[in-house]
Write an enzyme that holds these catalytic residues in place. Structure first.
Site, PDB file in Angstrom:
ATOM      1  N   ILE A   9       1.881   0.358  -6.527  1.00 28.51           N
ATOM      2  CA  ILE A   9       1.634  -0.669  -7.548  1.00 28.51           C
ATOM      3  C   ILE A   9       2.282  -0.314  -8.876  1.00 28.51           C
ATOM      4  CG2 ILE A   9      -0.508  -1.669  -6.632  1.00 28.51           C
ATOM      5  CD1 ILE A   9      -2.004   0.252  -8.642  1.00 28.51           C
ATOM      6  N   THR A  41     -15.884  -1.849  -9.610  1.00 25.24           N
ATOM      7  CA  THR A  41     -17.080  -1.165  -9.135  1.00 25.24           C
ATOM      8  C   THR A  41     -18.232  -1.286 -10.126  1.00 25.24           C
ATOM      9  OG1 THR A  41     -17.935   1.073  -8.732  1.00 25.24           O
ATOM     10  CG2 THR A  41     -16.027   0.921 -10.139  1.00 25.24           C
ATOM     11  N   ASP A  42     -19.446  -1.126  -9.627  1.00 25.64           N
ATOM     12  CA  ASP A  42     -20.624  -1.098 -10.515  1.00 25.64           C
ATOM     13  C   ASP A  42     -20.685   0.201 -11.317  1.00 25.64           C
ATOM     14  OD1 ASP A  42     -21.283   0.652  -8.433  1.00 25.64           O
ATOM     15  OD2 ASP A  42     -23.262  -0.224  -8.054  1.00 25.64           O
ATOM     16  N   GLU A  43     -19.881   1.206 -10.902  1.00 22.54           N
ATOM     17  CA  GLU A  43     -19.994   2.516 -11.556  1.00 22.54           C
ATOM     18  C   GLU A  43     -19.519   2.478 -13.007  1.00 22.54           C
ATOM     19  OE1 GLU A  43     -18.963   5.869  -9.075  1.00 22.54           O
ATOM     20  OE2 GLU A  43     -19.325   4.703  -7.266  1.00 22.54           O
ATOM     21  N   ASP A  77       0.848  -1.201   0.000  1.00 21.21           N
ATOM     22  CA  ASP A  77       0.000   0.000   0.000  1.00 21.21           C
ATOM     23  C   ASP A  77       0.878   1.243   0.000  1.00 21.21           C
ATOM     24  OD1 ASP A  77      -3.234   0.521   1.016  1.00 21.21           O
ATOM     25  OD2 ASP A  77      -1.815   2.204   1.051  1.00 21.21           O
ATOM     26  N   ARG A 105     -23.454  17.231  -7.650  1.00 20.49           N
ATOM     27  CA  ARG A 105     -22.187  16.775  -8.238  1.00 20.49           C
ATOM     28  C   ARG A 105     -22.322  16.864  -9.766  1.00 20.49           C
ATOM     29  NH1 ARG A 105     -20.844  10.677  -6.606  1.00 20.49           N
ATOM     30  NH2 ARG A 105     -19.704  11.615  -4.893  1.00 20.49           N
ATOM     31  N   TYR A 151     -13.485   8.880 -12.201  1.00 17.04           N
ATOM     32  CA  TYR A 151     -13.259   7.675 -11.391  1.00 17.04           C
ATOM     33  C   TYR A 151     -13.717   6.435 -12.144  1.00 17.04           C
ATOM     34  CZ  TYR A 151     -14.354   3.992  -8.008  1.00 17.04           C
ATOM     35  OH  TYR A 151     -14.457   2.775  -7.374  1.00 17.04           O
ATOM     36  N   LYS A 172     -11.628   3.245 -13.711  1.00 15.91           N
ATOM     37  CA  LYS A 172     -11.882   1.854 -13.268  1.00 15.91           C
ATOM     38  C   LYS A 172     -12.267   1.002 -14.473  1.00 15.91           C
ATOM     39  CE  LYS A 172     -11.804   0.221  -9.713  1.00 15.91           C
ATOM     40  NZ  LYS A 172     -10.707  -0.423  -8.931  1.00 15.91           N
ATOM     41  N   ASN A 230     -30.328   8.576  -1.538  1.00 11.44           N
ATOM     42  CA  ASN A 230     -29.374   9.167  -0.595  1.00 11.44           C
ATOM     43  C   ASN A 230     -30.105   9.786   0.592  1.00 11.44           C
ATOM     44  OD1 ASN A 230     -27.296   8.434  -2.267  1.00 11.44           O
ATOM     45  ND2 ASN A 230     -27.161  10.430  -3.270  1.00 11.44           N
ATOM     46  N   THR A 238      -3.011   6.111 -11.008  1.00 13.72           N
ATOM     47  CA  THR A 238      -3.087   4.883 -10.202  1.00 13.72           C
ATOM     48  C   THR A 238      -3.997   3.825 -10.832  1.00 13.72           C
ATOM     49  OG1 THR A 238      -2.452   5.831  -8.090  1.00 13.72           O
ATOM     50  CG2 THR A 238      -3.957   3.962  -8.007  1.00 13.72           C
TER      51      THR A 238
HETATM   52  P1  NAD Z   1      -9.819   3.508  -0.463  1.00 11.61           P
HETATM   53  O1  NAD Z   1      -9.645   4.784  -1.191  1.00 11.61           O
HETATM   54  O2  NAD Z   1     -10.389   3.514   0.908  1.00 11.61           O
HETATM   55  O3  NAD Z   1      -8.416   2.748  -0.352  1.00 11.61           O
HETATM   56  C1  NAD Z   1      -7.513   2.676  -1.425  1.00 11.61           C
HETATM   57  C2  NAD Z   1      -6.187   2.157  -0.882  1.00 11.61           C
HETATM   58  O4  NAD Z   1      -5.278   2.022  -1.993  1.00 11.61           O
HETATM   59  C3  NAD Z   1      -5.530   3.095   0.134  1.00 11.61           C
HETATM   60  O5  NAD Z   1      -5.021   2.354   1.213  1.00 11.61           O
HETATM   61  C4  NAD Z   1      -4.391   3.727  -0.668  1.00 11.61           C
HETATM   62  O6  NAD Z   1      -3.290   4.099   0.152  1.00 11.61           O
HETATM   63  C5  NAD Z   1      -4.042   2.607  -1.620  1.00 11.61           C
HETATM   64  N1  NAD Z   1      -3.379   3.090  -2.851  1.00 11.61           N
HETATM   65  C6  NAD Z   1      -3.783   4.129  -3.637  1.00 11.61           C
HETATM   66  N2  NAD Z   1      -2.929   4.259  -4.659  1.00 11.61           N
HETATM   67  C7  NAD Z   1      -1.997   3.288  -4.528  1.00 11.61           C
HETATM   68  C8  NAD Z   1      -0.864   2.892  -5.290  1.00 11.61           C
HETATM   69  N3  NAD Z   1      -0.498   3.554  -6.397  1.00 11.61           N
HETATM   70  N4  NAD Z   1      -0.135   1.838  -4.879  1.00 11.61           N
HETATM   71  C9  NAD Z   1      -0.485   1.163  -3.747  1.00 11.61           C
HETATM   72  N5  NAD Z   1      -1.529   1.495  -2.977  1.00 11.61           N
HETATM   73  C10 NAD Z   1      -2.277   2.538  -3.373  1.00 11.61           C
HETATM   74  O7  NAD Z   1     -10.674   2.577  -1.443  1.00 11.61           O
HETATM   75  P2  NAD Z   1     -11.766   1.468  -1.061  1.00 11.61           P
HETATM   76  O8  NAD Z   1     -13.073   2.116  -0.881  1.00 11.61           O
HETATM   77  O9  NAD Z   1     -11.209   0.591  -0.017  1.00 11.61           O
HETATM   78  O10 NAD Z   1     -11.835   0.688  -2.454  1.00 11.61           O
HETATM   79  C11 NAD Z   1     -10.965  -0.417  -2.713  1.00 11.61           C
HETATM   80  C12 NAD Z   1     -11.229  -0.919  -4.108  1.00 11.61           C
HETATM   81  O11 NAD Z   1     -12.581  -1.329  -4.213  1.00 11.61           O
HETATM   82  C13 NAD Z   1     -11.010   0.125  -5.207  1.00 11.61           C
HETATM   83  O12 NAD Z   1     -10.415  -0.495  -6.310  1.00 11.61           O
HETATM   84  C14 NAD Z   1     -12.417   0.600  -5.534  1.00 11.61           C
HETATM   85  O13 NAD Z   1     -12.503   1.042  -6.872  1.00 11.61           O
HETATM   86  C15 NAD Z   1     -13.202  -0.666  -5.306  1.00 11.61           C
HETATM   87  N6  NAD Z   1     -14.609  -0.474  -4.908  1.00 11.61           N
HETATM   88  C16 NAD Z   1     -14.940   0.354  -3.884  1.00 11.61           C
HETATM   89  C17 NAD Z   1     -16.270   0.478  -3.494  1.00 11.61           C
HETATM   90  C18 NAD Z   1     -16.686   1.362  -2.335  1.00 11.61           C
HETATM   91  O14 NAD Z   1     -17.896   1.510  -2.085  1.00 11.61           O
HETATM   92  N7  NAD Z   1     -15.764   1.936  -1.571  1.00 11.61           N
HETATM   93  C19 NAD Z   1     -17.265  -0.244  -4.165  1.00 11.61           C
HETATM   94  C20 NAD Z   1     -16.887  -1.080  -5.221  1.00 11.61           C
HETATM   95  C21 NAD Z   1     -15.549  -1.201  -5.570  1.00 11.61           C
HETATM   96  P1  TYD Z   2     -20.194   8.505  -2.252  1.00 13.77           P
HETATM   97  O1  TYD Z   2     -20.213   7.944  -0.869  1.00 13.77           O
HETATM   98  O2  TYD Z   2     -19.185   9.537  -2.616  1.00 13.77           O
HETATM   99  O3  TYD Z   2     -20.126   7.244  -3.239  1.00 13.77           O
HETATM  100  P2  TYD Z   2     -20.347   7.164  -4.862  1.00 13.77           P
HETATM  101  O4  TYD Z   2     -20.241   8.515  -5.443  1.00 13.77           O
HETATM  102  O5  TYD Z   2     -19.210   6.280  -5.275  1.00 13.77           O
HETATM  103  O6  TYD Z   2     -21.699   6.527  -5.053  1.00 13.77           O
HETATM  104  O7  TYD Z   2     -21.625   9.123  -2.546  1.00 13.77           O
HETATM  105  C1  TYD Z   2     -22.792   8.334  -2.413  1.00 13.77           C
HETATM  106  C2  TYD Z   2     -23.947   9.184  -2.872  1.00 13.77           C
HETATM  107  O8  TYD Z   2     -24.115  10.258  -1.946  1.00 13.77           O
HETATM  108  C3  TYD Z   2     -23.722   9.827  -4.229  1.00 13.77           C
HETATM  109  O9  TYD Z   2     -24.953   9.838  -4.950  1.00 13.77           O
HETATM  110  C4  TYD Z   2     -23.298  11.249  -3.892  1.00 13.77           C
HETATM  111  C5  TYD Z   2     -24.028  11.534  -2.592  1.00 13.77           C
HETATM  112  N1  TYD Z   2     -23.361  12.459  -1.653  1.00 13.77           N
HETATM  113  C6  TYD Z   2     -24.077  13.525  -1.100  1.00 13.77           C
HETATM  114  O10 TYD Z   2     -25.273  13.715  -1.403  1.00 13.77           O
HETATM  115  N2  TYD Z   2     -23.427  14.364  -0.230  1.00 13.77           N
HETATM  116  C7  TYD Z   2     -22.113  14.191   0.101  1.00 13.77           C
HETATM  117  O11 TYD Z   2     -21.568  15.017   0.879  1.00 13.77           O
HETATM  118  C8  TYD Z   2     -21.410  13.076  -0.457  1.00 13.77           C
HETATM  119  C9  TYD Z   2     -19.962  12.849  -0.119  1.00 13.77           C
HETATM  120  C10 TYD Z   2     -22.071  12.237  -1.322  1.00 13.77           C
END
Ligand code: NAD
Ligand code: TYD
Length: 360
Positions: free
Chosen positions: A58, A132-134, A31, A290, A158, A162, A257, A98
């Site tokens: 990475i 991600t589903d996005e 990391d 947004r 983003y 992805k 939301n 990244t």
């Molecule tokens: P996060 O942002 O909390 O964590 C990302 C981690 O990656 C951090 O620890 C960061 O230090 C590390 N990192 C960033 N760049 C790096 C690099 N170049 N080399 C090594 N480490 C690096 O993200 P998360 O929410 O834990 O998401 C993890 C994965 O899951 C991501 O690939 C994200 O796209 C995917 N994902 C997230 C969600 C969600 O709801 N959070 C949902 C679906 C998929």
């Molecule tokens: P977020 O947690 O950033 O996840 P994602 O954009 O990956 O879905 O946001 C979740 C939803 O909440 C998204 O529709 C944006 C909205 N949102 C707000 O309405 N207010 C906020 O301050 C944030 C951070 C997100």
């Protein structure tokens, strides 16, 4: 052993702790410790020799190649990414670096390692890409949920980066035969979620007496999955997933939301009421939307259930109650994160969002 990238972030750290709770196979945790990486997430593993933390990128193929050579993992699980949509809007370059270049460099190092393995190890090796589903874009209110066959249509920097990483993983399987697996998951929530994302931000702001910002009309829909369920899905895909396949992972839990924020306020009203007795809902503020905001995400998770027997265990009610309790019990964790860098992000993201009237 296995190698995990991004294992100090939200999902990665939950996965590493969960992995070591379910078996004895060691983890190399690579990391970069960006703003989102936090070793405090892994404190329960202090002194556990099965967890080998390596501070690195990475994108550094030399370092990754050396790690692969030294530890000879049977699998690489790729979580590392820039993960926040709002940050990708204000600064997309880090996401290309990244998510695209980093994934490419990681794939190259892994391909080089994997192709030189002896037959049995090469056959058993897996590269699991966490996505991600996005990548599928946005849905109308009556559209069917995203299936694995839904065409990609990413809308934010983003999700575009992805999507690019998913395509690279697909190409490395198709062209080089790298044994890949890809998961596309919906919005996670749970412990150690960085408070820039909606759920932890609302919990932290509510307790600090700050505004709870709702983008636009708050009627955007997300599918929410408890992070522990996502970790279980990844374990299942690693062990039983068919090489080259993708699996959609979701919670069958679509919510607007605004309803998520209302639920959080109601739980906090019970567990940690405001001193004046009012509901936390009075802190809700509507702010500018947004740009390019995806209206609805929904996941069809029937393939992973049918083929691999995975389905979520937590309901939103059970998962969100545990999550709020975790934040109440770990206020030091939140305070440690809310440093100078966090405050300047909050300033950058919210200062220019004029307060708006809801258009319901
Ligand atoms: P996060 O942002 O909390 O964590 C990302 C981690 O990656 C951090 O620890 C960061 O230090 C590390 N990192 C960033 N760049 C790096 C690099 N170049 N080399 C090594 N480490 C690096 O993200 P998360 O929410 O834990 O998401 C993890 C994965 O899951 C991501 O690939 C994200 O796209 C995917 N994902 C997230 C969600 C969600 O709801 N959070 C949902 C679906 C998929
Ligand atoms: P977020 O947690 O950033 O996840 P994602 O954009 O990956 O879905 O946001 C979740 C939803 O909440 C998204 O529709 C944006 C909205 N949102 C707000 O309405 N207010 C906020 O301050 C944030 C951070 C997100």
């Amino acid at each position: 052993m296995i190698l995990v990238s991004g294992g100090a972030g939200f999902i990665g750290s939950n996965f590493v702790v969960d992995w070591l709770a379910h078996g004895n196979e060691s983890v190399i945790n690579l990391d970069k410790l960006t703003y989102a990486g936090n070793l405090q997430n892994l404190h329960s593993l202090n002194g556990d020799s099965r967890h080998i933390f390596v501070h690195g990128d990475i994108g550094d193929t030399t370092q990754v190649a050396a790690l692969l050579k030294q530890y000879r993992p049977r699998a690489v699980l790729h979580f590392a990414a820039e993960s926040h949509v709002d940050r990708s809007i204000l600064g997309p370059a880090a996401f290309v670096e990244t998510n695209v270049n980093g994934t490419f460099n990681l794939l190259e190092a892994v391909r080089c390692y994997w192709s030189a393995l002896p037959d049995a190890e090469r056959l058993a090796f897996r590269f699991l890409h966490v996505s991600t589903d996005e990548v599928y874009g946005t849905l109308g209110p009556d559209d069917a949920p995203f299936a694995e066959t839904t065409p990609y249509a990413p809308n934010s920097p983003y999700s575009a980066t992805k999507a690019a990483s998913d395509h690279l993983v697909r190409a490395y399987h198709h062209t080089y035969g790298l044994p890949t697996l890809t998961t596309n998951c919906s919005n996670n929530y749970g412990p150690c979620h960085f408070p820039e994302k909606l759920i932890p931000l609302v919990i932290a702001n509510a307790r600090a007496g700050k505004a709870l910002p709702i983008y636009g009309d708050g009627q955007q829909v997300r599918d929410w999955l408890y992070v522990g369920d996502h970790c279980a899905a990844i374990r299942r895909v690693l062990e039983q997933g068919a090489i080259g396949e993708t699996y959609n992972v979701g919670g069958w839990n679509e919510m607007t939301n605004l309803s998520v924020v209302h639920e959080l306020c109601d739980i906090l009203d019970r567990l940690d009421p405001r001193q004046d007795g009012a509901s936390y809902r009075i802190q809700i503020v509507y702010v500018a939307d947004r740009p390019g905001h995806d209206r609805r995400y929904a996941i069809d998770a029937r393939k992973i259930e049918r083929e691999l027997g995975w389905k979520p265990v937590e309901t939103f009610e059970s998962g969100i109650a545990k999550t709020v309790q975790w934040y109440l019990d770990h206020q030091d964790w939140v305070q440690n994160i809310q440093s100078g860098a966090y405050l300047s992000w909050v300033q950058q993201n919210y200062a220019q969002r004029a307060i708006t009237e809801p258009t319901l």
